[in-house]
Design an enzyme around this catalytic site. Structure first.
Site, PDB file in Angstrom:
ATOM      1  N   CYS A 137     -37.850  -3.987  39.569  1.00 57.30           N
ATOM      2  CA  CYS A 137     -36.438  -3.606  39.616  1.00 57.30           C
ATOM      3  C   CYS A 137     -36.083  -2.763  38.400  1.00 57.30           C
ATOM      4  O   CYS A 137     -35.868  -3.291  37.312  1.00 57.30           O
ATOM      5  CB  CYS A 137     -35.550  -4.846  39.691  1.00 57.30           C
ATOM      6  SG  CYS A 137     -33.789  -4.458  39.772  1.00 57.30           S
ATOM      7  N   CYS A 140     -32.628  -3.409  36.971  1.00 59.36           N
ATOM      8  CA  CYS A 140     -32.562  -4.680  36.227  1.00 59.36           C
ATOM      9  C   CYS A 140     -33.180  -4.547  34.840  1.00 59.36           C
ATOM     10  O   CYS A 140     -32.634  -5.042  33.851  1.00 59.36           O
ATOM     11  CB  CYS A 140     -33.303  -5.779  36.978  1.00 59.36           C
ATOM     12  SG  CYS A 140     -32.756  -6.064  38.669  1.00 59.36           S
ATOM     13  N   ASP A 141     -34.323  -3.885  34.751  1.00 63.20           N
ATOM     14  CA  ASP A 141     -35.143  -3.947  33.540  1.00 63.20           C
ATOM     15  C   ASP A 141     -35.373  -2.607  32.843  1.00 63.20           C
ATOM     16  O   ASP A 141     -35.988  -2.576  31.782  1.00 63.20           O
ATOM     17  CB  ASP A 141     -36.511  -4.562  33.886  1.00 63.20           C
ATOM     18  CG  ASP A 141     -36.387  -5.978  34.427  1.00 63.20           C
ATOM     19  OD1 ASP A 141     -35.482  -6.700  33.979  1.00 63.20           O
ATOM     20  OD2 ASP A 141     -37.181  -6.342  35.303  1.00 63.20           O
TER      21      ASP A 141
END
Length: 325
Positions: A137, A140-141
């Site tokens: 992701c 997300c990261d």
């Protein structure tokens, strides 16, 4: 074996399920949540969370899910450690579901929040270095790889979109694809090839992720040239596996309408499925955003719509529903 009755049955947990439970409990529906195989969903395997509203500092995914679970229980949700293995949606409300334990669960309305799982390559080092340089992701990261070198593995829309997104953070992005052409839409390919921060490695497959899970994390990939058959090391700080997501909808095949990707089809802008009283929330119906906050939002919507559905039904003391006269 036991039989359980509720006005609102929630299948699956995670941000969507817990939010549906919180709103359902506050609406006096006394929800029962059957958690499933991965209580808390994908966030339980996500370490640092920086983009969930309301927290200035980095929080931990498992902690956030524990807090949501505690809140759901506090307002009146009954959470059950079981996995639904069969469900009858065709007979209408009340809906009957069967758990792996053999218990039966009857709900006058149902919220499906079984989520989706990122597809993985299944090669050595992938799971060991998950959260330590290997991710599925970028939104997300990606923030954690500011000014660093990252690789994106895949050749479809997801991979190209992830690569383009990562240029906002990384110094250099390399797209690694096992073929010599991409499957992504043409407009996305044009953007990819025109971007000065992105390079493409063609005809390469990832054989291993290498690094130190207890130390620095991911250090390099072992790539195989699919033309020559030779292996080579490719140094990176982060690698994003972007070969798609698989919604957890096996249970609902033939019982609900699914799109070509296996996601539950809902009425646009709502969590309503084609079956009155059955709602879908979170990643099980969302192949676009796949964020904790959007999942929580659809969980809220599902509970509110379930309350409206039930307002047109007469509920007896055992939780059964009959059409109001």
């Amino acid at each position: 074996m036991a039989t359980h009755y509720t006005k609102l049955l929630i299948i699956g947990s995670g941000p969507a399920g817990y939010s549906a439970a919180i709103y359902g409990a506050r609406a006096m529906m006394a929800p029962i949540m059957v958690q499933g195989l991965q209580p808390g969903g994908q966030l339980t395997i996500t370490t640092d969370v920086e983009n969930y509203p309301g927290f200035r500092d980095v929080i931990q995914g498992p902690w956030l899910m524990e807090e949501m679970k505690a809140q759901a229980e506090h307002v009146g949700t009954r959470i059950v450690w079981d996995t639904i293995v069969d469900i009858d949606l065709a007979s209408g409300s009340p809906f009957r579901a069967v758990g792996d334990s053999g218990d039966e669960y009857w709900g006058d309305a149902v919220v499906i929040a079984t989520g989706a799982q990122a597809k993985w390559l299944g090669v050595p080092g992938e799971m060991e270095l998950g959260g330590k340089g290997v991710s599925a992701c970028a939104t997300c990261d990606g923030f954690f790889f500011r000014g660093k070198r990252v690789a994106v593995i895949g050749g479809g829309n997801t991979a190209v979109e992830e690569a383009l997104y990562l240029t906002n953070h990384a110094e250099r992005v390399t797209l690694i694809h096992r073929r010599d052409t991409l499957r992504a839409e043409r407009i996305l390919q044009q953007r990819l090839f025109a971007h000065p921060k992105i390079a493409v490695l063609w005809n390469r497959s990832v054989e291993r992720f290498e690094g130190d899970p207890a130390g620095a994390g991911l250090t390099h990939l072992v790539l195989r040239d699919r033309v020559t058959g030779r292996d080579e090391d490719f140094a990176v700080d982060g690698a994003f596996v972007a070969i798609g997501h698989a919604p957890s909808t096996q249970l609902f095949k033939g019982k609900l309408e699914l799109d070509e990707g296996g996601y539950i089809v809902v009425e646009p802008g709502t969590p309503k499925t084609a079956i009155p009283g059955v709602f879908a929330a979170g990643d099980v119906m969302d192949h676009t955003y796949r964020q904790a906050v959007t999942a929580a939002g659809t969980g809220c919507m599902a509970a509110l719509d379930a309350e409206r559905f039930l307002s047109g039904l007469s509920i007896d003391l055992q939780g059964h529903a009959e059409a109001a006269e």
